[in-house]
Design a protein around this motif. Structure first.
Motif, PDB file in Angstrom:
ATOM      1  N   ALA A  57       0.891  -1.438   0.312  1.00  0.00           N
ATOM      2  CA  ALA A  57      -0.102   0.316   0.239  1.00  0.00           C
ATOM      3  C   ALA A  57       0.904   1.207   0.003  1.00  0.00           C
ATOM      4  N   THR A  77       1.538   3.969   1.903  1.00  0.00           N
ATOM      5  CA  THR A  77       0.889   4.638   2.732  1.00  0.00           C
ATOM      6  C   THR A  77       2.560   4.580   3.408  1.00  0.00           C
ATOM      7  N   PHE A  92      -0.815  -1.767   4.625  1.00  0.00           N
ATOM      8  CA  PHE A  92      -2.100  -1.678   5.124  1.00  0.00           C
ATOM      9  C   PHE A  92      -3.011  -2.551   5.558  1.00  0.00           C
ATOM     10  N   ASP A 104      -7.295  -0.375   8.755  1.00  0.00           N
ATOM     11  CA  ASP A 104      -6.960   1.269   8.334  1.00  0.00           C
ATOM     12  C   ASP A 104      -7.443   1.822   7.564  1.00  0.00           C
TER      13      ASP A 104
END
Length: 178
Positions: free
Chosen positions: A77, A79, A83, A115
């Motif tokens: 992911a 991020t 995630f 999340d």
């Protein structure tokens, strides 16, 4: 000739006293390294799948297992920290299979916040055109019947707790692309 007999005898004795288990996880719904069906895609955040958790089964948990936890994590992911799609804890040691779309609470377990900001399973939903994402479904064998975490415990703290105490863990990694 004497040199050959002693090592073979030593290995034979070791085989008799060594623990014989190989904790394994498998699924009728997802396979290692293969794409998942839309059934397991999230419903929301631009995705319109069935949002069902896959069927999972495991065997040969280590001696001393008193409960299990299940996590689903996307390390790809975008991020910077992956995630979390599922964190389920306190699953009784008598359970060795979860049906598709399981209600963890009915089995005696507990879901934590993931999340998406919700509690419970949240299906796959990688950004469009972001390439293939891996989804790691991990079964954790734990030495305690109950973890004292509440549903608002962050997935990162739950992951830290699981890693610090697990007797063993096994992971099945499936993929998904949008």
């Amino acid at each position: 000739m004497k040199f050959l007999i002693k090592p073979v005898l030593a290995l034979s004795i070791f085989a008799l006293v060594a623990p014989v288990y190989a904790f394994e996880v498998s699924s009728k719904d997802i396979q290692e390294g293969h794409p998942m069906a839309k059934t397991f895609e999230y419903k929301g955040w631009g995705c319109d799948g069935g949002n069902l958790s896959p069927q999972l089964m495991w065997k040969d948990a280590p001696e001393g297992t008193k409960s299990f936890a299940i996590t689903a994590f996307d390390p790809d992911a975008p991020t910077g920290s992956g995630f979390w799609h599922w964190v389920a804890i306190n699953i009784p040691a008598s359970v060795s299979e979860l049906p598709r779309g399981v209600n963890i609470e009915k089995l005696g377990g507990q879901n934590l916040r993931i999340d998406y900001g919700t509690v419970g399973f949240g299906g796959v939903c990688p950004p469009e055109n972001d390439g293939m994402h891996r989804y790691q479904f991990t079964v954790w064998a734990l030495p305690t019947e109950k973890l004292n975490l509440n549903e608002d415990t962050s997935a990162a703290v739950a992951g830290f707790t699981l890693n610090s105490m697990a007797l063993d863990k096994v992971t099945l990694t499936a993929t998904y692309t949008r």
